[in-house]
Motif scaffolding. Structure first.
Motif, mmCIF file in Angstrom:
data_model
loop_
_atom_site.group_PDB
_atom_site.id
_atom_site.type_symbol
_atom_site.label_atom_id
_atom_site.label_comp_id
_atom_site.label_asym_id
_atom_site.label_seq_id
_atom_site.Cartn_x
_atom_site.Cartn_y
_atom_site.Cartn_z
ATOM 1 N N THR A 74 24.213 35.759 43.339
ATOM 2 C CA THR A 74 25.512 35.913 42.694
ATOM 3 C C THR A 74 25.901 37.379 42.785
ATOM 4 N N VAL A 75 27.083 37.643 43.363
ATOM 5 C CA VAL A 75 27.518 39.035 43.518
ATOM 6 C C VAL A 75 28.167 39.504 42.226
ATOM 7 N N ARG A 76 27.878 40.749 41.869
ATOM 8 C CA ARG A 76 28.518 41.356 40.714
ATOM 9 C C ARG A 76 29.181 42.663 41.112
ATOM 10 N N GLY A 77 30.464 42.791 40.708
ATOM 11 C CA GLY A 77 31.165 44.058 40.903
ATOM 12 C C GLY A 77 31.115 44.821 39.586
ATOM 13 N N GLY A 78 32.272 44.898 38.912
ATOM 14 C CA GLY A 78 32.317 45.574 37.615
ATOM 15 C C GLY A 78 31.934 44.653 36.462
ATOM 16 N N GLY A 79 31.828 43.348 36.730
ATOM 17 C CA GLY A 79 31.474 42.391 35.670
ATOM 18 C C GLY A 79 32.551 42.240 34.605
ATOM 19 N N THR A 80 33.825 42.339 35.009
ATOM 20 C CA THR A 80 34.909 42.218 34.032
ATOM 21 C C THR A 80 35.654 40.881 34.120
ATOM 22 N N GLY A 81 35.157 39.957 34.916
ATOM 23 C CA GLY A 81 35.818 38.650 35.039
ATOM 24 C C GLY A 81 35.822 37.923 33.697
ATOM 25 N N ASN A 82 36.777 37.020 33.557
ATOM 26 C CA ASN A 82 36.942 36.332 32.268
ATOM 27 C C ASN A 82 36.410 34.910 32.239
ATOM 28 N N TYR A 83 36.014 34.384 33.397
ATOM 29 C CA TYR A 83 35.631 32.958 33.410
ATOM 30 C C TYR A 83 34.166 32.781 33.755
ATOM 31 N N GLY A 84 33.342 33.797 33.507
ATOM 32 C CA GLY A 84 31.938 33.669 33.880
ATOM 33 C C GLY A 84 31.734 33.622 35.378
ATOM 34 N N GLN A 85 32.730 34.138 36.127
ATOM 35 C CA GLN A 85 32.610 34.109 37.601
ATOM 36 C C GLN A 85 31.317 34.769 38.079
ATOM 37 N N ALA A 86 30.922 35.844 37.397
ATOM 38 C CA ALA A 86 29.762 36.604 37.869
ATOM 39 C C ALA A 86 28.477 36.221 37.132
ATOM 40 N N SER A 138 44.549 45.072 34.795
ATOM 41 C CA SER A 138 44.563 46.073 33.718
ATOM 42 C C SER A 138 43.174 46.680 33.517
ATOM 43 N N THR A 139 42.154 46.100 34.157
ATOM 44 C CA THR A 139 40.793 46.640 34.118
ATOM 45 C C THR A 139 40.535 47.648 35.242
ATOM 46 N N LYS A 140 41.589 48.220 35.788
ATOM 47 C CA LYS A 140 41.453 49.145 36.924
ATOM 48 C C LYS A 140 40.359 50.192 36.744
ATOM 49 N N ALA A 143 36.886 47.914 37.113
ATOM 50 C CA ALA A 143 36.674 46.846 38.093
ATOM 51 C C ALA A 143 36.593 47.380 39.518
ATOM 52 N N THR A 144 35.938 46.584 40.389
ATOM 53 C CA THR A 144 35.829 46.931 41.803
ATOM 54 C C THR A 144 36.904 46.203 42.599
ATOM 55 N N ILE A 145 37.178 46.736 43.777
ATOM 56 C CA ILE A 145 38.190 46.087 44.625
ATOM 57 C C ILE A 145 37.676 44.714 45.117
ATOM 58 N N GLY A 152 40.024 37.903 40.919
ATOM 59 C CA GLY A 152 41.263 38.174 40.187
ATOM 60 C C GLY A 152 42.483 37.563 40.852
ATOM 61 N N SER A 153 43.654 37.914 40.340
ATOM 62 C CA SER A 153 44.864 37.307 40.904
ATOM 63 C C SER A 153 46.010 38.290 41.111
ATOM 64 N N GLY A 154 46.159 39.232 40.224
ATOM 65 C CA GLY A 154 47.284 40.166 40.352
ATOM 66 C C GLY A 154 47.333 41.004 39.103
ATOM 67 N N GLY A 155 48.459 41.626 38.830
ATOM 68 C CA GLY A 155 48.522 42.421 37.609
ATOM 69 C C GLY A 155 49.581 43.493 37.696
ATOM 70 N N ILE A 204 29.586 37.235 51.172
ATOM 71 C CA ILE A 204 29.443 38.506 50.440
ATOM 72 C C ILE A 204 30.399 39.505 51.093
ATOM 73 N N ILE A 205 31.404 39.932 50.355
ATOM 74 C CA ILE A 205 32.373 40.874 50.915
ATOM 75 C C ILE A 205 31.744 42.265 50.897
ATOM 76 N N THR A 206 31.733 42.921 52.061
ATOM 77 C CA THR A 206 31.187 44.275 52.097
ATOM 78 C C THR A 206 32.274 45.329 52.242
HETATM 79 P P1 FAD Z 1 33.337 40.852 38.761
HETATM 80 O O1 FAD Z 1 33.614 40.345 37.405
HETATM 81 O O2 FAD Z 1 32.086 41.628 38.955
HETATM 82 O O3 FAD Z 1 33.352 39.658 39.807
HETATM 83 C C1 FAD Z 1 34.401 38.729 39.845
HETATM 84 C C2 FAD Z 1 34.034 37.611 40.812
HETATM 85 O O4 FAD Z 1 34.026 38.111 42.124
HETATM 86 C C3 FAD Z 1 32.653 37.013 40.594
HETATM 87 O O5 FAD Z 1 32.689 35.652 40.903
HETATM 88 C C4 FAD Z 1 31.774 37.744 41.594
HETATM 89 O O6 FAD Z 1 30.669 36.956 41.972
HETATM 90 C C5 FAD Z 1 32.737 37.936 42.720
HETATM 91 N N1 FAD Z 1 32.494 39.146 43.512
HETATM 92 C C6 FAD Z 1 32.503 40.430 43.084
HETATM 93 N N2 FAD Z 1 32.308 41.268 44.109
HETATM 94 C C7 FAD Z 1 32.152 40.495 45.226
HETATM 95 C C8 FAD Z 1 31.888 40.775 46.599
HETATM 96 N N3 FAD Z 1 31.752 42.031 47.050
HETATM 97 N N4 FAD Z 1 31.751 39.737 47.453
HETATM 98 C C9 FAD Z 1 31.884 38.465 47.011
HETATM 99 N N5 FAD Z 1 32.128 38.143 45.725
HETATM 100 C C10 FAD Z 1 32.263 39.147 44.840
HETATM 101 N N6 FAD Z 1 42.382 40.021 36.340
HETATM 102 C C11 FAD Z 1 43.548 40.091 37.017
HETATM 103 O O7 FAD Z 1 43.647 39.570 38.117
HETATM 104 N N7 FAD Z 1 44.621 40.742 36.474
HETATM 105 C C12 FAD Z 1 44.559 41.372 35.268
HETATM 106 O O8 FAD Z 1 45.520 42.017 34.859
HETATM 107 C C13 FAD Z 1 43.342 41.279 34.525
HETATM 108 N N8 FAD Z 1 43.236 41.853 33.294
HETATM 109 C C14 FAD Z 1 42.036 41.790 32.626
HETATM 110 C C15 FAD Z 1 41.903 42.408 31.368
HETATM 111 C C16 FAD Z 1 40.698 42.361 30.679
HETATM 112 C C17 FAD Z 1 40.590 43.061 29.353
HETATM 113 C C18 FAD Z 1 39.595 41.679 31.246
HETATM 114 C C19 FAD Z 1 38.279 41.628 30.530
HETATM 115 C C20 FAD Z 1 39.724 41.056 32.476
HETATM 116 C C21 FAD Z 1 40.930 41.115 33.188
HETATM 117 N N9 FAD Z 1 41.057 40.541 34.461
HETATM 118 C C22 FAD Z 1 42.250 40.600 35.132
HETATM 119 C C23 FAD Z 1 39.898 39.932 35.132
HETATM 120 C C24 FAD Z 1 39.051 40.985 35.929
HETATM 121 O O9 FAD Z 1 38.942 42.179 35.193
HETATM 122 C C25 FAD Z 1 39.645 41.355 37.263
HETATM 123 O O10 FAD Z 1 39.926 40.232 38.030
HETATM 124 C C26 FAD Z 1 38.757 42.339 38.049
HETATM 125 O O11 FAD Z 1 39.429 42.718 39.199
HETATM 126 C C27 FAD Z 1 37.397 41.800 38.417
HETATM 127 O O12 FAD Z 1 36.702 42.826 39.102
HETATM 128 P P2 FAD Z 1 35.151 43.090 38.844
HETATM 129 O O13 FAD Z 1 34.711 44.145 39.800
HETATM 130 O O14 FAD Z 1 34.878 43.338 37.424
HETATM 131 O O15 FAD Z 1 34.581 41.694 39.309
#
Ligand code: FAD
Length: 447
Positions: A74-86, A138-140, A143-145, A152-155, A204-206
C-alpha cells in the motif's frame, strides 16, 4: 509469520525499512476518522512494515520482492486521504513514497516531479519562475502530488481549471508495475487517467508531469453577509465573472464560522461568510461586483508561512476539520450540485435540513460548466440517518460521492470501477497485491 517477514526484509537488501510496531501502526492511518462509519471499520488495521525507497530503483526492488513473496503493497504519500485510501486492509508493506521528491524540471506551463514531492514545495519552486500548480487540495502543505493524483479530486483552483479528471490536468504519469519483473510504464495524456483516483491499486506512481498556471499574487478575502443565500448568490455571480481571476469562492453558513479559530475576528457573530482568493489585479472588479451587498472583513495577501493559516485551510474539507477540533460529533458529505439549478437546489437542501446539514459550497468548473461542490458538515446521529440524508439529496438531483466507504467503486458517482482502470490493473498488478480490497471488482486471474 515473522520468519516470512524476515525473509522479505532480507530480500529487500539495503532498502530502508521500519518495523517498530508503534510507528508502523501510526503511519498506517489517514484521516478516515472523519467518518464514524469508516472509523469503526478501519481502526486498528496496519501494515507489517514500512519500506522507504530512496529512488525508483528501490521502488522496483520492493515491487519485485513483494510480487515474489505475494505480499501486499500500500503506497503512502502524506497520509491525508479521507476514505482510508492509504490504510492497508491486509497488512504487508506500507511503501512510503516521500523519498521520491525531486523536481526534475519546470518549464513554461508544465513541471515534472517525483510522486512523493509535497505540493507546497512544488508550488514554491514553480512560483519562483512565475508559475504555480493549476489546483491543489486544501491539504497542500501536507500532501504529496502522487497522493493527490491517486486519491484526490480537485480543490483550490478548480474554479478555473475543473478537477483532475478534466483532460489536460494530468500530463503524464510514470508507474512501476508489481510483478516478479516489474516494468516501468509512462502513461501520457488520457492514459494517465488510469491512475487518477484509483487509490494506488493500478500501479506505483514514481513521477508525474503536471500542467502549471501563471502565478498570481493572491489576496485572501472574507465577505460577511446577513444571509447565507445572499453569500451563495454573490459567490455564483463572481464564479461566472470570467474576467475576475480567482482561486477560491466558498460561501459558508453561520454557525460554521464560529469554529474558525484564528479567523474569528473576521467572522462577525451570526453572519454567513464568503471566502475568496482573488488575484490582486482583479480585486477592484470583485469589489464593484459586490457593491453594497456584503461587508469585507478580511483582505490580506495569502500567507503560507508555517506560523500562518492561509484562508484555504478553512474551506474544502478543512471546514470539517476546523469544526472537529472542538466538536467530535460531526461528520460530512460530498455533494455535487446540478449546474443548471445550482442556487435553487442549494436553497431546497437548506430548507430540507435546516440545522442538521450545515452548508458550505465550493464553486468549481465541472465539464466546462460552473457549478458547486459542497462538503456540508453533518450533525451525526446514526448510520441510517446519514444514508437517508444522502438518499434525499440524490432523489432531488444533488449527486453524492459517498465519503463513508473505502472502495474506489462505492465512492464513485457510478458505483463501479472505470473500465480502463480495471483493465489496466490486470496489467500493472496481476497478482492483486496493490492496496488489496480497495478495488473490489478486481478478481485476479493469477494470484
Ligand atoms: P495519501 O493519503 O498518502 O494517499 C492517497 C491515496 O493515494 C492512497 O490510496 C494511496 O495509496 C495512494 N497513493 C499515494 N501516493 C501514491 C503513489 N505514488 N502511487 C500510487 N498510489 C499512491 N482532497 C481533494 O481532492 N481536495 C481537497 O480540497 C481536499 N481537502 C482536504 C482537507 C482535509 C482537512 C483533509 C484531511 C483531506 C482533504 N483532501 C482533499 C483529501 C487529501 O488530503 C488529498 O486528496 C491529498 O491530495 C492526498 O494526498 P496525500 O499525499 O496525503 O495522499
Amino acid at each position: 509469520a515473522s520468519d516470512a517477514l524476515d525473509r522479505l526484509i532480507a530480500d529487500l537488501g539495503d532498502v530502508p525499512v521500519v518495523t517498530e510496531e508503534k510507528v508502523v501502526r501510526r503511519r498506517s492511518r489517514d484521516f478516515f476518522w472523519y467518518s464514524p462509519i469508516l472509523n469503526a471499520q478501519l481502526d486498528g488495521k496496519s501494515a507489517d512494515l514500512i519500506a522507504l525507497p530512496r529512488d525508483e530503483r528501490d521502488v522496483i526492488r520492493i515491487a519485485s520482492v513483494c510480487a515474489r513473496h505475494r505480499v501486499p503493497i500500500t503506497v503512502r504519500g502524506g497520509g491525508t486521504g479521507n476514505y482510508g485510501q492509504a490504510v492497508p486492509l491486509q497488512g504487508g508493506v506500507l511503501l512510503d513514497i516521500s523519498g521520491l521528491e525531486n523536481i526534475e524540471w519546470i518549464r513554461p506551463g508544465a513541471t515534472r516531479v517525483g510522486a512523493g514531492a509535497k505540493m507546497h514545495i512544488i508550488d514554491a519552486a514553480a512560483q519562483a519562475q512565475g508559475w504555480e500548480l493549476r489546483m491543489h487540495p486544501s491539504t497542500k502543505r501536507m500532501a504529496t502530488i502522487g497522493g493527490f493524483v491517486a486519491g484526490g479530486s480537485g480543490g483550490i483552483g478548480s474554479i478555473a481549471y475543473g478537477g483532475l479528471r478534466e483532460p489536460g490536468n494530468i500530463l503524464a504519469a510514470r508507474v512501476v508495475t508489481v510483478e516478479e519483473e516489474p516494468r516501468v510504464i509512462e502513461l501520457r495524456g488520457d492514459a494517465a487517467q488510469k491512475v487518477n483516483r484509483a487509490y494506488g491499486t493500478t500501479g506505483i506512481i514514481t513521477a508525474l508531469e503536471m500542467p502549471l498556471a501563471p502565478a498570481w499574487k493572491w489576496i485572501d478575502v472574507v465577505v460577511a453577509f446577513d444571509d447565507f443565500m445572499e453569500a451563495a448568490r454573490f459567490g455564483y455571480e463572481a464564479a461566472l465573472a470570467d474576467g475576475i481571476v480567482k482561486k477560491v469562492l466558498s460561501p459558508i453558513t453561520w454557525p460554521l464560522p464560529s469554529y474558525f479559530g484564528a479567523l474569528k475576528p473576521s467572522c462577525p457573530e451570526g453572519k454567513s461568510v464568503l471566502m475568496a482568493m482573488i488575484a490582486e489585479p482583479s480585486l477592484d472588479s470583485f469589489k464593484s461586483l459586490l457593491g453594497g451587498r456584503g461587508t469585507i472583513t478580511l483582505e490580506t495577501p495569502t500567507d503560507e508561512s508555517p506560523s500562518r493559516v492561509p484562508l484555504y485551510e478553512y474551506c474544502w474539507n478543512h471546514t470539517t476539520l476546523q469544526v472537529l477540533k472542538s466538536d467530535r460529533s460531526v461528520t460530512y458529505l460530498q455533494c455535487l450540485y446540478p449546474h443548471d439549478r445550482v442556487l435553487e437546489k442549494v436553497a431546497e437542501m437548506r430548507e430540507l435540513f435546516p440545522d442538521e446539514v450545515l452548508q458550505h459550497l465550493e464553486f468549481i468548473r465541472f465539464g466546462g460548466r460552473v457549478t458547486c461542490s459542497s462538503l456540508p458538515v453533518i450533525r451525526y446521529t446514526n448510520a441510517d440517518r446519514l444514508n437517508e440524508i444522502m438518499r434525499l439529496h440524490e432523489e432531488r438531483g444533488v449527486f453524492i460521492a459517498n465519503p463513508h466507504v473505502y472502495t474506489v467503486e462505492d465512492g464513485s458517482r457510478y458505483k463501479r470501477a472505470d473500465a480502463d482502470q480495471l483493465g489496466f490493473k490486470h496489467e500493472a498488478d496481476p497478482h492483486g497485491l496493490l492496496n488489496p480490497g480497495k478495488m473490489r471488482s478486481f478478481v485476479s486471474a493469477r494470484r
